[in-house]
Design a protein around this motif. Structure first.
Motif, PDB file in Angstrom:
ATOM      1  N   HIS A  43       0.946  -1.261  -0.106  1.00 49.76           N
ATOM      2  CA  HIS A  43      -0.086   0.141   0.121  1.00 49.76           C
ATOM      3  C   HIS A  43       0.933   1.493  -0.160  1.00 49.76           C
ATOM      4  CE1 HIS A  43      -2.974  -3.110   1.657  1.00 49.76           C
ATOM      5  NE2 HIS A  43      -3.545  -2.466   0.915  1.00 49.76           N
ATOM      6  N   LEU A  44       2.123   1.152  -0.067  1.00 53.53           N
ATOM      7  CA  LEU A  44       3.121   2.221   0.055  1.00 53.53           C
ATOM      8  C   LEU A  44       3.298   2.864  -1.486  1.00 53.53           C
ATOM      9  CD1 LEU A  44       5.750   1.240   2.452  1.00 53.53           C
ATOM     10  CD2 LEU A  44       4.097   2.479   2.859  1.00 53.53           C
ATOM     11  N   THR A  45       3.006   4.300  -1.485  1.00 56.50           N
ATOM     12  CA  THR A  45       3.344   5.017  -2.490  1.00 56.50           C
ATOM     13  C   THR A  45       4.846   4.866  -2.970  1.00 56.50           C
ATOM     14  OG1 THR A  45       3.599   7.034  -1.447  1.00 56.50           O
ATOM     15  CG2 THR A  45       1.467   6.575  -2.255  1.00 56.50           C
ATOM     16  N   GLU A  46       5.375   5.178  -4.006  1.00 60.39           N
ATOM     17  CA  GLU A  46       6.890   5.345  -4.486  1.00 60.39           C
ATOM     18  C   GLU A  46       7.396   6.349  -3.335  1.00 60.39           C
ATOM     19  OE1 GLU A  46       9.532   6.985  -7.979  1.00 60.39           O
ATOM     20  OE2 GLU A  46       7.697   5.838  -8.521  1.00 60.39           O
ATOM     21  N   ARG A  47       6.829   7.273  -3.247  1.00 56.87           N
ATOM     22  CA  ARG A  47       7.342   8.406  -2.171  1.00 56.87           C
ATOM     23  C   ARG A  47       7.587   7.769  -0.951  1.00 56.87           C
ATOM     24  NH1 ARG A  47       5.069  14.071  -2.625  1.00 56.87           N
ATOM     25  NH2 ARG A  47       6.900  14.109  -4.212  1.00 56.87           N
ATOM     26  N   GLN A  48       6.488   7.141  -0.311  1.00 54.87           N
ATOM     27  CA  GLN A  48       6.743   6.573   0.992  1.00 54.87           C
ATOM     28  C   GLN A  48       7.754   5.407   1.016  1.00 54.87           C
ATOM     29  OE1 GLN A  48       2.540   5.532   1.269  1.00 54.87           O
ATOM     30  NE2 GLN A  48       1.976   7.363   2.139  1.00 54.87           N
ATOM     31  N   GLU A  49       7.815   4.729  -0.125  1.00 54.57           N
ATOM     32  CA  GLU A  49       9.118   3.699  -0.105  1.00 54.57           C
ATOM     33  C   GLU A  49      10.421   4.421  -0.074  1.00 54.57           C
ATOM     34  OE1 GLU A  49       8.919   0.349  -0.240  1.00 54.57           O
ATOM     35  OE2 GLU A  49       7.230  -0.164  -0.740  1.00 54.57           O
TER      36      GLU A  49
END
Length: 73
Positions: free
Chosen positions: A4-10
């Motif tokens: 569920h993580l966005t690229e930015r959150q990754e």
């Protein structure tokens, strides 16, 4: 959960992991922002709030502290 993580959150999660490995403590909100290209502290705080809701970071133990981010085991 991690799905569920966005690229930015990754990128933020990688930044936190790498910083802890190198420095022995979590990065500050400002340090996270610099590392992932976010100039607004509120943008970083929003992402951290979402990541905490998803269970990939924990800030409950050290809430209100500048480096109050922990990674769940």
């Amino acid at each position: 959960m991690k799905d569920h993580l966005t690229e930015r959150q990754e990128r933020i999660l990688k930044c936190i992991r790498d910083w802890i490995a190198e420095h022995g403590e979590a990065p500050s909100v400002q340090e996270i922002g610099r590392a992932v290209g976010l100039s607004s502290k509120s943008s970083v705080a929003y992402q951290l709030d979402r990541m905490e809701q998803l269970g990939v970071i924990d800030r409950s133990v050290r809430r209100g502290r500048g480096r109050g981010i922990a990674l769940p085991r």
